[in-house]
Design a protein around this motif. Structure first.
Motif, PDB file in Angstrom:
ATOM      1  N   ILE A  60      11.672 -19.629 -25.490  1.00 38.99           N
ATOM      2  CA  ILE A  60      13.341 -18.410 -24.908  1.00 38.99           C
ATOM      3  C   ILE A  60      13.101 -17.449 -25.719  1.00 38.99           C
ATOM      4  CG2 ILE A  60      15.869 -18.340 -25.489  1.00 38.99           C
ATOM      5  CD1 ILE A  60      16.538 -20.775 -24.034  1.00 38.99           C
ATOM      6  N   PRO A  80      20.174 -14.853 -24.691  1.00 35.31           N
ATOM      7  CA  PRO A  80      19.583 -15.982 -23.469  1.00 35.31           C
ATOM      8  C   PRO A  80      20.361 -17.508 -23.334  1.00 35.31           C
ATOM      9  CG  PRO A  80      18.574 -15.915 -26.050  1.00 35.31           C
ATOM     10  CD  PRO A  80      19.865 -14.869 -26.165  1.00 35.31           C
ATOM     11  N   ARG A 113      17.142 -14.092 -19.694  1.00 39.63           N
ATOM     12  CA  ARG A 113      15.944 -14.846 -20.080  1.00 39.63           C
ATOM     13  C   ARG A 113      14.705 -13.930 -19.074  1.00 39.63           C
ATOM     14  NH1 ARG A 113      17.079 -21.242 -20.829  1.00 39.63           N
ATOM     15  NH2 ARG A 113      18.635 -21.193 -21.999  1.00 39.63           N
TER      16      ARG A 113
END
Length: 421
Positions: A60, A80, A113
């Motif tokens: 991430i 995210p 994301r």
């Protein structure tokens, strides 16, 4: 050249958005029953928040965040995931000082994301998640899992399974970390660059690698459950005992590590076993994060939570053939003929709306047949027909579209009559 929607995003249009509204309303209702309160945080936060909480060795942070500098040269990131922002809000607003503890919060909102779009996975997606902060009681772990399971069941999903693991306390994780390094280090050059970088920083993340998941060393890697100390094992056993008491079946999987660095003790995922759902079966996941509040600048407070994708929830419902009881019809469509009747129709529609009914009228000067077709298209339950003659007599004809029954009603009582029906 026409402007099109960015890759990895979607328009949710009328006809579909009602499904979203329904599952979101059900999420709010189950949170009400479990005494979780809604919190709304900004869509963007300081980038450092996610580096400190999610972990700078995660995919991430390394690959998927939408980060940018604003005009004040500040580093900001579109969120995210939801936990870091909720914990930041918990710390900043000193919720740990509230009389009611633990603090139980939920959120529903978009996350971002940069990853490869695929079925049920978008670059902008919506998460529903909960966080319970301030208690280290294993019963809270069981409650969090129970809330997720009860939510899925309330929507009609039956082909789901809970997968459970424990990552132990910091001492257990340290012992396991050293064992993982010894296991992978002699052949680490056979793994991808990400795994090589993670060997010393966070070897647990190697177990979550998608590229090398079929490597033979993955199958023989030391299990975290082998390194749980007595306290961690006792905690893990209690969570399992409570889930059994709640009649929530689960499977244990010692390879389940989740994708974020802040987890300790309980981690879990809920998966769909519906035929045709797809290769990626995870619907939701979460776990305990006992050091996260302190990492973000707050006091030492334990916490646990989960997050689920609304997009993947809807796919699971579709895979199981579940039809949600979504009502999309209109209460009343007013058909008007004649200039004076059309003017009065605007008044009547307004009265119906004020009385709580959904109502519509013609705005395209269509003939009566076309107006009835328009009423059919919006699935109107009742059609109120008004002409200049009825206006002179102070009445209106109300037709029940399900039975075909027609009733002549006084204009002064029309809104109340239709609303009551």
């Amino acid at each position: 050249m026409s402007i099109q929607i960015p890759r990895g995003t979607q328009d949710i249009l009328p006809g579909t958005v009602e499904l979203w509204q329904y599952v979101e309303a059900q999420a709010r209702d189950i949170c009400r029953r479990y005494n979780y309160k809604e919190v709304r945080t900004p869509i963007f936060e300081h980038t450092e928040l996610f580096k400190r909480s999610v972990g700078d060795t995660t995919d991430i942070v390394q690959k998927e965040m939408y980060s940018f500098k604003d005009r004040g040269d500040r580093d900001l990131t579109l969120r995210p995931e939801g936990t870091a922002a909720v914990v930041r809000s918990y710390v900043e607003n000193k919720m740990f000082g509230d009389a009611a503890q633990p603090t139980k919060l939920y959120y529903i909102g978009p996350m971002f994301r940069y990853e490869r779009p695929q079925s049920g996975r978008y670059r902008q997606f919506v998460q529903f998640g909960i966080e319970a902060i301030g208690s280290s009681d294993p019963a809270v772990d069981a409650e969090v899992i129970a809330l997720a399971v009860d939510y899925y069941r309330s929507l009609g999903l039956s082909k789901i399974k809970v997968v459970l693991n424990s990552l132990g306390d910091p001492a257990s994780r340290k012992a396991h970390r050293e064992a993982l390094i010894q296991h992978f280090e002699p052949r680490i050059e056979e793994f991808c660059g990400d795994c090589q970088n993670r060997l010393q920083k966070n070897p647990l993340r190697i177990l979550d690698c998608k590229k090398d998941r079929n490597h033979e060393l993955m199958k023989t890697a030391p299990s975290i459950t082998e390194y749980l100390n007595e306290e961690s094992q006792r905690y893990y056993d209690k969570v399992q005992e409570l889930l059994d008491m709640m009649d929530i079946p689960f499977e244990k999987d010692s390879n389940l590590v989740r994708g974020l660095d802040y987890y300790q003790h309980t981690v879990f995922e809920i998966m769909s076993e519906a035929e045709g759902f797809g290769a990626i079966t995870t619907l939701s996941g979460g776990g305990r994060y006992n050091g996260l509040v302190q990492d973000i600048g707050g006091p030492e407070m334990p916490g646990i939570g989960f997050a689920m994708s609304i997009e993947r929830l809807l796919l699971a419902l579709q895979a199981e053939g579940v039809t949600l009881p979504v009502e999309t019809g209109l209460d009343c469509y007013v058909v008007a003929l004649g200039d004076r009747a059309k003017d009065y129709a605007a008044k009547l529609v307004h009265e119906l709306r004020l009385a709580g009914a959904s109502a519509e009228k013609d705005y395209l000067d269509r003939k009566i047949k076309a107006q009835f077709k328009a009423a059919d298209r919006v699935n109107a339950r009742y059609v109120a027909v008004l002409g200049d003659d009825e206006l002179d007599r102070g009445v209106i004809n109300v037709k029940d579209m399900a039975t075909g029954e027609q009733t002549e009603v006084s204009l002064s009582e029309a809104a109340a009559y239709i609303t009551k029906k």
